[in-house]
Design a protein around this motif. Sequence first.
Motif, PDB file in Angstrom:
ATOM      1  N   ALA A 437      56.666  -8.160 -22.323  1.00 20.45           N
ATOM      2  CA  ALA A 437      55.355  -7.075 -23.875  1.00 20.45           C
ATOM      3  C   ALA A 437      56.409  -5.609 -24.282  1.00 20.45           C
ATOM      4  N   ILE A 438      56.641  -5.294 -25.056  1.00 21.90           N
ATOM      5  CA  ILE A 438      57.361  -4.161 -25.456  1.00 21.90           C
ATOM      6  C   ILE A 438      56.857  -3.213 -27.145  1.00 21.90           C
ATOM      7  N   GLY A 447      59.370   3.147 -25.180  1.00 21.88           N
ATOM      8  CA  GLY A 447      59.190   3.357 -24.026  1.00 21.88           C
ATOM      9  C   GLY A 447      60.458   3.143 -22.609  1.00 21.88           C
ATOM     10  N   ASP A 448      59.474   3.088 -21.607  1.00 15.57           N
ATOM     11  CA  ASP A 448      60.562   3.009 -20.028  1.00 15.57           C
ATOM     12  C   ASP A 448      61.155   1.106 -19.816  1.00 15.57           C
ATOM     13  N   GLY A 449      61.043   0.029 -20.805  1.00 14.94           N
ATOM     14  CA  GLY A 449      61.775  -0.866 -20.840  1.00 14.94           C
ATOM     15  C   GLY A 449      60.673  -1.840 -21.213  1.00 14.94           C
ATOM     16  N   PRO A 450      60.543  -3.462 -21.163  1.00 12.73           N
ATOM     17  CA  PRO A 450      60.285  -4.330 -21.467  1.00 12.73           C
ATOM     18  C   PRO A 450      58.786  -4.563 -20.479  1.00 12.73           C
ATOM     19  N   THR A 451      57.465  -5.043 -20.198  1.00 12.73           N
ATOM     20  CA  THR A 451      57.272  -5.723 -19.028  1.00 12.73           C
ATOM     21  C   THR A 451      56.758  -7.373 -19.271  1.00 12.73           C
ATOM     22  N   PRO A 452      57.294  -8.101 -18.094  1.00 11.88           N
ATOM     23  CA  PRO A 452      57.179  -9.654 -18.471  1.00 11.88           C
ATOM     24  C   PRO A 452      56.273  -9.906 -17.704  1.00 11.88           C
ATOM     25  N   PHE A 453      55.613 -11.246 -18.594  1.00 13.65           N
ATOM     26  CA  PHE A 453      54.807 -12.018 -17.539  1.00 13.65           C
ATOM     27  C   PHE A 453      55.208 -13.160 -18.218  1.00 13.65           C
ATOM     28  N   THR A 454      54.058 -14.098 -18.160  1.00 10.05           N
ATOM     29  CA  THR A 454      54.061 -15.723 -18.246  1.00 10.05           C
ATOM     30  C   THR A 454      53.073 -16.878 -18.365  1.00 10.05           C
ATOM     31  N   VAL A 455      53.582 -17.610 -20.027  1.00  9.49           N
ATOM     32  CA  VAL A 455      52.104 -17.938 -20.716  1.00  9.49           C
ATOM     33  C   VAL A 455      52.090 -19.510 -19.527  1.00  9.49           C
ATOM     34  N   ILE A 464      49.296  -5.513 -18.005  1.00  9.65           N
ATOM     35  CA  ILE A 464      49.430  -4.057 -17.551  1.00  9.65           C
ATOM     36  C   ILE A 464      50.290  -3.393 -17.910  1.00  9.65           C
ATOM     37  N   VAL A 465      49.622  -2.693 -19.422  1.00  5.37           N
ATOM     38  CA  VAL A 465      51.431  -1.988 -19.908  1.00  5.37           C
ATOM     39  C   VAL A 465      50.969  -0.972 -19.925  1.00  5.37           C
ATOM     40  N   ALA A 466      51.938   0.109 -19.212  1.00  4.56           N
ATOM     41  CA  ALA A 466      51.870   1.222 -19.870  1.00  4.56           C
ATOM     42  C   ALA A 466      52.731   2.189 -20.571  1.00  4.56           C
TER      43      ALA A 466
END
Length: 699
Positions: A437-438, A447-455, A464-466
């Motif tokens: 998530a970017i 932003g501070d960097g990507p938020t990894p997640f798996t579908v 949760i993405v800051a």
Amino acid sequence: MRLGRILIGSIPVSALGLLVWCQATSGELPPESVPAPRPEAAQPFPPPAAELRENAALPPSIPASIRVRAAFVWRSQSGLPATTLTAEVDGERIGTVEGAEIEFSCSAAATSVRFAVRGFRDVVALLPIAGAERVDLGLLACDPDAAVVFAPPPHDALRVAVRLPDGVVWTSGAATAPDPVELAVPSGHRLTLSPTWLRADGALPCVAHSVALAPGERRRFELPFADTGALRLAGLSAELSERLQVLLSSAAAPDPSVMVAAVADADGLVRWCGPAGLWRASLSVTAGEPVPLVLASGAADLPVPGDLVEVLPAEPVVGLMLAPRGEEEFQLEMAERTSGAARCHVLPRAVATAMLPLAIATTAGRFEGWDAAVPADLWTIDPRRLVPHGVVRARAGPAAARVLQLLARPVGPGRPRPFARDGEQFSASLPAGDWQAIWRLRGGVVGDGPTPFTVVAGRSCEIIVAAPELQRWAVALRSAAAELPDTTGMHLRLGEVQAPAGAEASVFAIDLVQPPRVGDPAVLFSPVLQCEFAATVVAVDASSRRCELASEITAAVWTRIVGRPIGGGRVAIGARGVATARLPAAVQVPIARGGVWSGVVREQLEGLEQVTGWLQVAAGVDAVGEGRGRWVDVEFAVPFARATLAVRSGGGDEVRLGTVSTGAGQRVFLAEGTQELIVDLTPGGRRVVPCRGSVLVIR
């Protein structure tokens, strides 16, 4: 106490009621134009005496101003087309909005308000007599201020459908002679009018018209019921043929205001009613230009009236539908966009094959994985055999500014996909796999960097993405000159974030995550002029969030360029390599000292946007595009349905002129420096012809 209005002690406003009325059409509209009289507000109470209007103020129990809200609906329809609302109180304009709802403040002494709704008759509403600070007038009905009239055929019935650009559609009842079909329609809106001739042997679509009427106008249309055309689709299965929409237009005057949209039957038969002459036919497709229909000889002209002719698609097409019988609508996920919903999507076979594996969206969710092109021309897709997407919900909190876009970026190959936003919540339907998530802000990742997640296929998950907190900065261009150059057409790129052209010369408003620092690089650029200038942050004031740039543009020479017409057409100047950019006939361009700017002069002539001059402009040397060159005749020795023309200069610059759909010949202006004429034929492919002689033959 009497103060110019009646105060009723304890009676609630709702008990008083609200008097609202609209202008109504009375009797027959005049043949030419109907001036829409402005309605006068009724006087349910005697007018107040003049001496009572001299009171300077209302008593303390009555507010000095009130807040008024109103929403509008088309009386005979469920909604209102995109329009402009204006509220007037005592002849003074209070507010104007785009949409079907308005809210404004006005004097508490006002007794009525007049609403001007673009395309509709004015609406006058009485304000309630009470001391409330807010008044909700509710939903007010309004009536269109123009009309269209169609005369029906002598012995059959006629029905007319009307479509607006925002998708509002309605259909008249069937009318038979001598009664005409008459529809009240809003003025100032582009309307597509599609009549249908209801014959005993079936319904025939008639020539449609795209019109925009003036306020009060009543326009009458006569249809050519004596002229009909017929064609049969060959080389296609019956299952696909009955799902096709055929577009027909006049070959002599290809104009979207004169067209017919017809649906083929199971035998591939298409019939229509239109003016006598030569017509062109094409298949409507989900993606790309319509596919032309041509005769076996390759010719595209169809005579009306005339005998039944057989036509073939200029290139193979396929239809895509859902199993088992294609009764459910679905969407196609394409490279850059998602299509609209349809029961059957028609595509050129080459386009459909390139989209494999297919990704679709149905009422049950999104699926992908179908990867089996079949020789038949109707592909049946079974969602049960596809891999379902997973649903991802993201929470970002109230700090997620509206200008921020949340994207899901695949780990590995693939394009980023946007999350849909609903307040503070975001959601996306994604294929199974690893994602990030970017946040994107006007073209740049922040932003501070990507938020990894798996579908996981068929599963839902929550992340949760800051959201980065944004700061609005004013960026000014520093110049040693007394007056800064006019940079209102320039854009700013600072880091990865872009800011559009500022309303104030040389000042940009930009949203940043991190404050700028002295020495940060930046770029001033113009996508229209195709020029850019390096810049550097030279001063930062954190307390006022303002910084200054030093840029090479302050040393550029603003050079005047003028394009002169060679005929009576509209002249425009554009940078080479920007096909859609259109600048005025006189423009100033910033050119670095010692540099050269390349452009073209264009003029609308002979149905094309001709290139009348190739420009090479040196800094500081004002240039005039004189339109030097010669005219040539372009003749076609091969049949075609559509031809796109372009010219190429000796330096390799290619500029598109436009499209023609008749083989009767075309005049093209060859400006000095033009080397080749490029013609893309459908069907037939590309032809490149050297510009020698007075006649260029396309073979």
